[in-house]
Motif scaffolding. Structure first.
Motif, mmCIF file in Angstrom:
data_model
loop_
_atom_site.group_PDB
_atom_site.id
_atom_site.type_symbol
_atom_site.label_atom_id
_atom_site.label_comp_id
_atom_site.label_asym_id
_atom_site.label_seq_id
_atom_site.Cartn_x
_atom_site.Cartn_y
_atom_site.Cartn_z
ATOM 1 N N PRO A 41 1.007 -1.195 0.239
ATOM 2 C CA PRO A 41 0.032 -0.168 0.098
ATOM 3 C C PRO A 41 0.864 1.271 0.061
ATOM 4 N N GLY A 42 0.525 2.264 -0.785
ATOM 5 C CA GLY A 42 1.404 3.442 -0.927
ATOM 6 C C GLY A 42 2.716 3.408 -1.712
ATOM 7 N N LYS A 43 3.159 2.124 -2.313
ATOM 8 C CA LYS A 43 4.253 2.172 -2.617
ATOM 9 C C LYS A 43 4.415 1.616 -4.107
ATOM 10 N N LYS A 44 5.310 1.626 -4.751
ATOM 11 C CA LYS A 44 5.612 1.006 -6.132
ATOM 12 C C LYS A 44 5.648 -0.220 -6.191
ATOM 13 N N ARG A 45 5.162 -0.997 -7.302
ATOM 14 C CA ARG A 45 5.214 -2.458 -7.461
ATOM 15 C C ARG A 45 6.513 -2.883 -7.505
ATOM 16 N N GLU A 46 7.123 -3.817 -6.986
ATOM 17 C CA GLU A 46 8.378 -4.477 -6.626
ATOM 18 C C GLU A 46 8.191 -6.001 -7.243
ATOM 19 N N PHE A 47 9.464 -6.316 -7.828
ATOM 20 C CA PHE A 47 9.611 -7.750 -8.111
ATOM 21 C C PHE A 47 9.665 -8.567 -6.841
ATOM 22 N N VAL A 48 9.372 -9.896 -6.945
ATOM 23 C CA VAL A 48 9.449 -10.743 -5.785
ATOM 24 C C VAL A 48 10.370 -12.160 -6.177
ATOM 25 N N ALA A 49 9.710 -12.948 -7.313
ATOM 26 C CA ALA A 49 10.326 -13.953 -7.853
ATOM 27 C C ALA A 49 10.032 -14.411 -9.239
ATOM 28 N N ILE A 51 10.679 -17.665 -12.359
ATOM 29 C CA ILE A 51 10.945 -19.147 -12.677
ATOM 30 C C ILE A 51 10.997 -19.442 -14.058
ATOM 31 N N SER A 52 12.014 -20.276 -14.504
ATOM 32 C CA SER A 52 12.020 -20.554 -15.814
ATOM 33 C C SER A 52 10.793 -21.141 -16.422
ATOM 34 N N TRP A 53 10.757 -21.488 -17.809
ATOM 35 C CA TRP A 53 9.766 -22.257 -18.527
ATOM 36 C C TRP A 53 9.785 -23.614 -17.958
ATOM 37 N N ASN A 54 10.960 -24.373 -17.832
ATOM 38 C CA ASN A 54 10.804 -25.669 -17.471
ATOM 39 C C ASN A 54 11.008 -25.835 -15.789
ATOM 40 N N GLY A 55 10.998 -24.660 -15.064
ATOM 41 C CA GLY A 55 11.224 -24.748 -13.626
ATOM 42 C C GLY A 55 12.835 -25.143 -13.102
ATOM 43 N N ALA A 56 13.448 -25.159 -14.158
ATOM 44 C CA ALA A 56 15.032 -25.783 -13.828
ATOM 45 C C ALA A 56 15.727 -24.662 -13.025
ATOM 46 N N ASN A 57 15.171 -23.168 -13.217
ATOM 47 C CA ASN A 57 16.005 -22.049 -12.703
ATOM 48 C C ASN A 57 14.795 -21.061 -11.943
ATOM 49 N N ALA A 58 15.167 -20.605 -10.867
ATOM 50 C CA ALA A 58 14.406 -19.945 -9.957
ATOM 51 C C ALA A 58 15.165 -18.650 -9.404
ATOM 52 N N TYR A 59 14.700 -17.656 -9.101
ATOM 53 C CA TYR A 59 15.253 -16.493 -8.501
ATOM 54 C C TYR A 59 14.226 -15.815 -7.637
ATOM 55 N N VAL A 60 14.616 -15.450 -6.375
ATOM 56 C CA VAL A 60 13.845 -14.599 -5.469
ATOM 57 C C VAL A 60 14.728 -13.441 -5.180
ATOM 58 N N THR A 61 14.088 -12.390 -4.884
ATOM 59 C CA THR A 61 14.908 -11.015 -4.510
ATOM 60 C C THR A 61 15.168 -11.125 -2.980
ATOM 61 N N ASP A 62 16.371 -10.600 -2.635
ATOM 62 C CA ASP A 62 16.871 -10.675 -1.353
ATOM 63 C C ASP A 62 16.017 -10.406 -0.246
ATOM 64 N N SER A 63 15.109 -9.639 -0.231
ATOM 65 C CA SER A 63 14.102 -9.179 0.702
ATOM 66 C C SER A 63 13.504 -10.169 1.145
ATOM 67 N N VAL A 64 13.039 -11.287 0.155
ATOM 68 C CA VAL A 64 12.206 -12.559 0.687
ATOM 69 C C VAL A 64 13.142 -13.632 0.440
ATOM 70 N N LYS A 65 14.352 -13.861 0.161
ATOM 71 C CA LYS A 65 15.044 -14.913 0.141
ATOM 72 C C LYS A 65 15.108 -15.607 1.549
ATOM 73 N N GLY A 66 14.905 -16.995 1.303
ATOM 74 C CA GLY A 66 14.999 -17.881 2.637
ATOM 75 C C GLY A 66 13.610 -17.755 3.128
ATOM 76 N N ARG A 67 12.681 -17.122 2.978
ATOM 77 C CA ARG A 67 11.272 -17.054 3.357
ATOM 78 C C ARG A 67 10.229 -17.527 2.400
ATOM 79 N N PHE A 68 10.495 -17.193 0.914
ATOM 80 C CA PHE A 68 9.721 -17.260 -0.194
ATOM 81 C C PHE A 68 10.465 -18.345 -1.199
ATOM 82 N N SER A 69 9.407 -18.917 -1.650
ATOM 83 C CA SER A 69 10.064 -20.090 -3.084
ATOM 84 C C SER A 69 8.952 -20.144 -4.036
ATOM 85 N N ILE A 70 9.527 -20.145 -5.115
ATOM 86 C CA ILE A 70 8.575 -20.310 -6.504
ATOM 87 C C ILE A 70 8.940 -21.645 -6.884
#
Length: 123
Positions: A41-49, A51-70
């Motif tokens: 709320p009240g902030k700009k949209r930000e990237f979270v996570a 995943i590649s088309w085959n699920g082989a590669n995934a990335y999560v941003t530092d602010s949620v790394k270790g807590r979120f997974s895709i």
């Protein structure tokens, strides 16, 4: 045309967990790179996570790394965002987004967006 539809949002206490789902409507999105963004709320949209088309590669941003997974399950044409140890700062509308190709490390190129699902984390 494929259309992502988000679900799984809701109200949760700090420290709790939620699993968001992004399902394809109309067509499978097995050939798409899938990303999650959020807008607090009240902030700009930000990237979270992402995943590649085959699920082989995934990335999560530092602010949620270790807590979120895709992850993705192409048999069900569904992508998940598992959110653990939620904090009040995670409160936002979460969006599932698609792009045909590109890098999971780039936040550009997402041209198909869902309607979003609200996540509220209480103190």
């Amino acid at each position: 045309q494929v259309q992502p539809v988000e679900s799984g949002g809701g109200l949760v206490q700090a420290g709790g967990s939620l699993r968001l789902s992004c399902a394809a409507s109309g067509r499978t999105f097995s050939s798409y790179l899938v990303g999650w963004f959020r807008q607090p709320p009240g902030k700009k949209r930000e990237f979270v996570a992402s995943i590649s088309w085959n699920g082989a590669n995934a990335y999560v941003t530092d602010s949620v790394k270790g807590r979120f997974s895709i992850s993705r399950d192409d048999a069900k044409s569904t992508v998940y965002l598992q959110m653990n140890s939620l904090k009040p700062e995670d409160t936002a509308v979460y969006y599932c987004t698609l792009k045909r190709d590109g890098s999971i490390y780039s936040i550009s190129g997402y041209d198909v967006w869902g309607q979003g699902t609200q996540v509220t984390v209480s103190s």
